[in-house]
Motif scaffolding. Structure first.
Motif, PDB file in Angstrom:
ATOM      1  N   UNK A 193       6.307  13.356 -10.978  1.00  5.08           N
ATOM      2  CA  UNK A 193       6.741  12.995 -12.327  1.00  5.08           C
ATOM      3  C   UNK A 193       6.291  11.574 -12.656  1.00  5.08           C
ATOM      4  N   UNK A 194       5.584  11.427 -13.769  1.00  3.26           N
ATOM      5  CA  UNK A 194       5.153  10.116 -14.281  1.00  3.26           C
ATOM      6  C   UNK A 194       4.504   9.244 -13.214  1.00  3.26           C
ATOM      7  N   UNK A 195       3.430   9.717 -12.602  1.00  2.01           N
ATOM      8  CA  UNK A 195       2.761   8.887 -11.600  1.00  2.01           C
ATOM      9  C   UNK A 195       2.110   7.661 -12.227  1.00  2.01           C
ATOM     10  N   UNK A 196       1.937   6.637 -11.407  1.00  2.00           N
ATOM     11  CA  UNK A 196       1.252   5.438 -11.867  1.00  2.00           C
ATOM     12  C   UNK A 196      -0.221   5.751 -12.094  1.00  2.00           C
ATOM     13  N   UNK A 197      -0.680   5.560 -13.315  1.00  2.00           N
ATOM     14  CA  UNK A 197      -2.100   5.731 -13.627  1.00  2.00           C
ATOM     15  C   UNK A 197      -2.397   4.973 -14.914  1.00  2.00           C
ATOM     16  N   UNK A 198      -3.639   4.614 -15.072  1.00  2.00           N
ATOM     17  CA  UNK A 198      -4.063   3.908 -16.276  1.00  2.00           C
ATOM     18  C   UNK A 198      -4.219   4.899 -17.418  1.00  2.00           C
ATOM     19  N   UNK A 199      -3.544   4.645 -18.539  1.00  2.00           N
ATOM     20  CA  UNK A 199      -3.694   5.505 -19.710  1.00  2.00           C
ATOM     21  C   UNK A 199      -5.146   5.462 -20.170  1.00  2.00           C
ATOM     22  N   UNK A 200      -5.601   6.553 -20.746  1.00  2.00           N
ATOM     23  CA  UNK A 200      -7.011   6.647 -21.145  1.00  2.00           C
ATOM     24  C   UNK A 200      -7.405   5.584 -22.170  1.00  2.00           C
ATOM     25  N   UNK A 201      -6.432   5.124 -22.953  1.00  2.19           N
ATOM     26  CA  UNK A 201      -6.722   4.112 -23.976  1.00  2.19           C
ATOM     27  C   UNK A 201      -6.183   2.729 -23.611  1.00  2.19           C
ATOM     28  N   UNK A 202      -5.863   2.532 -22.329  1.00  2.00           N
ATOM     29  CA  UNK A 202      -5.351   1.229 -21.892  1.00  2.00           C
ATOM     30  C   UNK A 202      -6.494   0.282 -21.556  1.00  2.00           C
ATOM     31  N   UNK A 203      -6.280  -0.987 -21.817  1.00  5.79           N
ATOM     32  CA  UNK A 203      -7.254  -2.024 -21.496  1.00  5.79           C
ATOM     33  C   UNK A 203      -6.980  -2.537 -20.082  1.00  5.79           C
ATOM     34  N   UNK A 204      -7.997  -2.585 -19.255  1.00 10.33           N
ATOM     35  CA  UNK A 204      -7.837  -3.008 -17.865  1.00 10.33           C
ATOM     36  C   UNK A 204      -7.911  -4.525 -17.746  1.00 10.33           C
ATOM     37  N   UNK A 228       0.825  -1.208   0.000  1.00  6.29           N
ATOM     38  CA  UNK A 228       0.000   0.000   0.000  1.00  6.29           C
ATOM     39  C   UNK A 228       0.859   1.258   0.000  1.00  6.29           C
ATOM     40  N   UNK A 229       1.991   1.219   0.705  1.00 11.54           N
ATOM     41  CA  UNK A 229       2.893   2.375   0.739  1.00 11.54           C
ATOM     42  C   UNK A 229       3.497   2.618  -0.642  1.00 11.54           C
ATOM     43  N   UNK A 230       3.854   1.544  -1.331  1.00 14.29           N
ATOM     44  CA  UNK A 230       4.399   1.677  -2.685  1.00 14.29           C
ATOM     45  C   UNK A 230       3.352   2.231  -3.640  1.00 14.29           C
ATOM     46  N   UNK A 231       2.128   1.751  -3.502  1.00 14.43           N
ATOM     47  CA  UNK A 231       1.044   2.267  -4.341  1.00 14.43           C
ATOM     48  C   UNK A 231       0.899   3.774  -4.153  1.00 14.43           C
ATOM     49  N   UNK A 232       0.971   4.212  -2.912  1.00 10.35           N
ATOM     50  CA  UNK A 232       0.822   5.631  -2.613  1.00 10.35           C
ATOM     51  C   UNK A 232       1.969   6.439  -3.209  1.00 10.35           C
ATOM     52  N   UNK A 233       3.197   5.935  -3.056  1.00 13.78           N
ATOM     53  CA  UNK A 233       4.356   6.633  -3.622  1.00 13.78           C
ATOM     54  C   UNK A 233       4.259   6.705  -5.141  1.00 13.78           C
ATOM     55  N   UNK A 234       3.907   5.571  -5.752  1.00 20.88           N
ATOM     56  CA  UNK A 234       3.857   5.514  -7.217  1.00 20.88           C
ATOM     57  C   UNK A 234       2.756   6.402  -7.788  1.00 20.88           C
ATOM     58  N   UNK A 235       1.636   6.465  -7.096  1.00 16.14           N
ATOM     59  CA  UNK A 235       0.488   7.201  -7.611  1.00 16.14           C
ATOM     60  C   UNK A 235       0.555   8.698  -7.322  1.00 16.14           C
ATOM     61  N   UNK A 236       1.314   9.081  -6.301  1.00 23.28           N
ATOM     62  CA  UNK A 236       1.315  10.480  -5.886  1.00 23.28           C
ATOM     63  C   UNK A 236       2.564  11.248  -6.298  1.00 23.28           C
ATOM     64  N   UNK A 237       3.563  10.583  -6.897  1.00 20.27           N
ATOM     65  CA  UNK A 237       4.767  11.309  -7.283  1.00 20.27           C
ATOM     66  C   UNK A 237       4.428  12.323  -8.374  1.00 20.27           C
TER      67      UNK A 237
END
Length: 212
Positions: A175-186, A164-173
Motif C-alpha cells: 500500500x502506497x509504496x515510496x516512489x517518485x510521481x510521474x510528474x514530480x521534479x527530482x 537501506x532497510x527502511x528504503x526497502x520497506x518503504x519501496x516494497x510495501x
C-alpha cells in the motif's frame, strides 16, 4: 489557481525533505504538515502502551484518538522511528491516517506536506511535486549527525544498514509504496548543503508555477 497552492514533497529517510518542506512553507506562507510525525505519534502511543509493532490490530488501536505534540522529544527517538517505519506498512494504519492528511492538503488556503506518498496518494492534485533524495551513504551520515546531536551514540555502518532497510520497506510495501510521481521534479541533495538545497527547491517550485 482556483484553490490555494499545494506542494507535495516526497523522499526517503534523511533526504532533507522535511527541512525543505518547512522552508517552502515559510517562503510561500503556507501551513506545513510533516506526515511522518503522524506515524511517529502512532508508534509512540504503541510503545507507551507496551504494544507489539508486529501486530497490525494493536498498531491500528494506537492510531485512534491520536494527539500529536511536535515538541515531544520522544517523537524523534530512534526507537519510535524504527517502530513508525515498521507499522507504516499496515494498510489499516495508513487508511486511518489518510483522511486527516487529505483534509490538511485540501484546506482552502493551500498547504505543504512532506512524506513518502504525498504526490502519489495523499495529494495527487498537488500543483507542484518534489521528490527529494540523496545517496544512502550521504543520508546515513546525516542521520548519524542527528543522533549524535541528541547525545546518542551509533556507528555509521549500523545507521547505513538501517537506512537501506527502511528504503526497502518503504519501496516494497503493498500500500502506497515510496516512489517518485510521474510528474514530480527530482531534487538530489547528495552534494548540496542546507541553504543550497532549500534554494534549489524554491527555484524548482517557482519555475514550475511560472510554466503553469
Amino acid at each position: 489557481m482556483e484553490k490555494g497552492l499545494i506542494i507535495a514533497v516526497d523522499g526517503p529517510a534523511a533526504s532533507g525533505k522535511g527541512t525543505i518542506a518547512r522552508a517552502l512553507a515559510r517562503h510561500f506562507g503556507l501551513p506545513h504538515m510533516d506526515t511522518g510525525l503522524l506515524y511517529r505519534a502512532v508508534a509512540l502511543n504503541l510503545w507507551r502502551w507496551g504494544g507489539d509493532p508486529g501486530n497490525e490490530f494493536e498498531a491500528l488501536r494506537a492510531s485512534h484518538e491520536l494527539g500529536v505534540d511536535p515538541d515531544d522529544p520522544e517523537l524523534r527517538s530512534e526507537t519510535v522511528s524504527q517502530i513508525a517505519s515498521a507499522i507504516s506498512v499496515y494498510p489499516s494504519v495508513r487508511a486511518a491516517l489518510l483522511e486527516r492528511q487529505q483534509e490538511f492538503a485540501g484546506q482552502p488556503g493551500g498547504a505543504v506536506l512532506d512524506g513518502r506518498d504525498i504526490g502519489t496518494v495523499i495529494a495527487p492534485q498537488a500543483h507542484v511535486k518534489l521528490f527529494v533524495t540523496a545517496s544512502p551513504e550521504v543520508r546515513a551520515k546525516r542521520r548519524l549527525q542527528e543522533l549524535e546531536a541528541r547525545g546518542m551514540t551509533a556507528g555509521y555502518q549500523d545507521v547505513l544498514i538501517d537506512i537501506k532497510a527502511r528504503d526497502e520497506r518503504d519501496s516494497s510495501r503493498e500500500v502506497a509504496p515510496l516512489r517518485q510521481a510521474s510528474d514530480a521534479l527530482l531534487l538530489d541533495t547528495s552534494d548540496l548543503g542546507l541553504e543550497e538545497a532549500v534554494a534549489a527547491a524554491i527555484k524548482l517550485v517557482e519555475e514550475k508555477l511560472a510554466r503553469a
